[in-house]
Design a protein around this motif. Structure first.
Motif: not given
Length: 68
Positions: A18-44
């Motif tokens: 979540i902290s990484a997603l809030e970083d304004p310097d994160v690219t759209l591609d990185e944001s998507l990867k982080l979001y997918q990782q977050g969804v997996k973590l949330l499911k776990f």
């Protein structure tokens, strides 16, 4: 998720994600990867909590049967 991961470790990793997603310097591609990782973590986390809740219900039911 890796086998043996604890709920606490998953929550910590989710906070980092979540902290990484809030970083304004994160690219759209990185944001998507982080979001997918977050969804997996949330499911776990949700699955882990569901297992604990089911076990508590089982134990409570067994305890109530023993009291009869």
């Amino acid at each position: 998720m890796a086998k043996g991961k604890t709920l606490e470790a998953a929550f910590d990793e989710l906070e980092e994600t979540i902290s990484a997603l809030e970083d304004p310097d994160v690219t759209l591609d990185e944001s998507l990867k982080l979001y997918q990782q977050g969804v997996k973590l949330l499911k776990f986390c949700n699955d882990s909590i569901d297992k604990v809740e089911k076990k508590i219900i089982e134990l409570k039911t067994e305890d109530e049967k023993d009291d009869i």
